[in-house]
Design a protein around this motif. Structure first.
Motif, PDB file in Angstrom:
ATOM      1  N   ALA A  72       3.540  -5.155   3.090  1.00  0.00           N
ATOM      2  CA  ALA A  72       3.729  -3.862   3.757  1.00  0.00           C
ATOM      3  C   ALA A  72       2.458  -3.030   3.716  1.00  0.00           C
ATOM      4  CB  ALA A  72       4.864  -3.098   3.086  1.00  0.00           C
ATOM      5  N   THR A  73       2.399  -2.076   4.622  1.00  0.00           N
ATOM      6  CA  THR A  73       1.379  -1.033   4.557  1.00  0.00           C
ATOM      7  C   THR A  73       2.106   0.284   4.330  1.00  0.00           C
ATOM      8  OG1 THR A  73       1.396  -0.728   6.962  1.00  0.00           O
ATOM      9  CG2 THR A  73      -0.277  -2.233   6.044  1.00  0.00           C
ATOM     10  N   TYR A  74       1.391   1.226   3.753  1.00  0.00           N
ATOM     11  CA  TYR A  74       1.987   2.491   3.345  1.00  0.00           C
ATOM     12  C   TYR A  74       1.105   3.651   3.775  1.00  0.00           C
ATOM     13  CZ  TYR A  74       4.643  -0.507   0.163  1.00  0.00           C
ATOM     14  OH  TYR A  74       5.441  -1.475  -0.359  1.00  0.00           O
ATOM     15  N   GLU A  82      -5.970   6.093  -9.348  1.00  0.00           N
ATOM     16  CA  GLU A  82      -6.271   5.003 -10.282  1.00  0.00           C
ATOM     17  C   GLU A  82      -5.922   3.642  -9.676  1.00  0.00           C
ATOM     18  OE1 GLU A  82      -7.787   4.978 -13.281  1.00  0.00           O
ATOM     19  OE2 GLU A  82      -8.132   7.129 -13.196  1.00  0.00           O
ATOM     20  N   LEU A  83      -4.798   3.547  -8.975  1.00  0.00           N
ATOM     21  CA  LEU A  83      -4.441   2.286  -8.318  1.00  0.00           C
ATOM     22  C   LEU A  83      -5.509   1.882  -7.312  1.00  0.00           C
ATOM     23  CD1 LEU A  83      -0.624   2.858  -7.834  1.00  0.00           C
ATOM     24  CD2 LEU A  83      -1.646   0.938  -9.087  1.00  0.00           C
ATOM     25  N   PHE A  84      -6.046   2.849  -6.583  1.00  0.00           N
ATOM     26  CA  PHE A  84      -7.105   2.566  -5.609  1.00  0.00           C
ATOM     27  C   PHE A  84      -8.429   2.242  -6.312  1.00  0.00           C
ATOM     28  CE2 PHE A  84     -10.726   4.265  -3.197  1.00  0.00           C
ATOM     29  CZ  PHE A  84     -10.753   3.317  -2.190  1.00  0.00           C
ATOM     30  N   LEU A 109      -4.649  -1.144  -5.165  1.00  0.00           N
ATOM     31  CA  LEU A 109      -4.378  -0.786  -3.778  1.00  0.00           C
ATOM     32  C   LEU A 109      -5.705  -0.619  -3.054  1.00  0.00           C
ATOM     33  CD1 LEU A 109      -1.661   2.046  -4.024  1.00  0.00           C
ATOM     34  CD2 LEU A 109      -1.300  -0.346  -3.405  1.00  0.00           C
ATOM     35  N   ASN A 110      -5.698  -0.926  -1.774  1.00  0.00           N
ATOM     36  CA  ASN A 110      -6.840  -0.616  -0.933  1.00  0.00           C
ATOM     37  C   ASN A 110      -6.353   0.368   0.116  1.00  0.00           C
ATOM     38  OD1 ASN A 110      -9.393  -0.610   0.119  1.00  0.00           O
ATOM     39  ND2 ASN A 110      -9.530  -2.826   0.322  1.00  0.00           N
ATOM     40  N   ARG A 111      -7.285   0.946   0.852  1.00  0.00           N
ATOM     41  CA  ARG A 111      -6.891   1.920   1.867  1.00  0.00           C
ATOM     42  C   ARG A 111      -7.943   1.988   2.962  1.00  0.00           C
ATOM     43  NH1 ARG A 111      -8.284   7.374  -1.542  1.00  0.00           N
ATOM     44  NH2 ARG A 111     -10.507   7.293  -1.123  1.00  0.00           N
ATOM     45  N   TYR A 126      -2.470   2.451   3.220  1.00  0.00           N
ATOM     46  CA  TYR A 126      -2.693   1.784   1.928  1.00  0.00           C
ATOM     47  C   TYR A 126      -1.986   0.441   1.943  1.00  0.00           C
ATOM     48  CZ  TYR A 126      -4.171   6.223  -0.197  1.00  0.00           C
ATOM     49  OH  TYR A 126      -4.834   7.370  -0.523  1.00  0.00           O
ATOM     50  N   TRP A 127      -2.469  -0.502   1.130  1.00  0.00           N
ATOM     51  CA  TRP A 127      -1.827  -1.805   0.956  1.00  0.00           C
ATOM     52  C   TRP A 127      -2.265  -2.407  -0.367  1.00  0.00           C
ATOM     53  CZ3 TRP A 127      -5.746  -0.649   4.294  1.00  0.00           C
ATOM     54  CH2 TRP A 127      -6.957  -1.305   4.099  1.00  0.00           C
TER      55      TRP A 127
END
Length: 94
Positions: free
Chosen positions: A43-45, A69-71, A76-78, A85-86
């Protein structure tokens, strides 16, 4: 039986209750890996969607810290503008 290392950071519903201190970098990575499992690999967000997932899975009201922090740590990337985001390919989804 070994203790769950996340246990000291989660409540009975599996929500993160606090962010590990700087001294606990390994625990921070553990928390982030756990949160990454709450996203669908296919999925993408939007940023709003990411925030909604994070709000559901933590209780200390700092979803912006968790998203950042996830990025920054590569879970996650964006898109450059932050519109999409994904999960990154190297993120393990258990």
């Amino acid at each position: 039986m070994a203790d769950n290392p996340l246990q000291k950071y989660t409540d009975d519903e599996g929500r993160i209750t606090r962010w590990p201190t700087r001294k606990s970098k390994g625990d921070q990575a553990l928390v982030l890996a756990y949160l990454a499992t709450k996203f669908d690999a296919d999925a993408t967000y939007t940023e709003r969607d990411v925030n909604a997932v994070l709000k559901h899975w933590h209780t200390f009201e700092d979803w912006a810290l968790l998203r950042r922090e996830l990025f920054e740590r590569g879970y996650l990337n964006r898109e450059k503008d932050g519109s999409v985001y994904w999960l990154t390919p190297q993120t393990r989804v258990y």
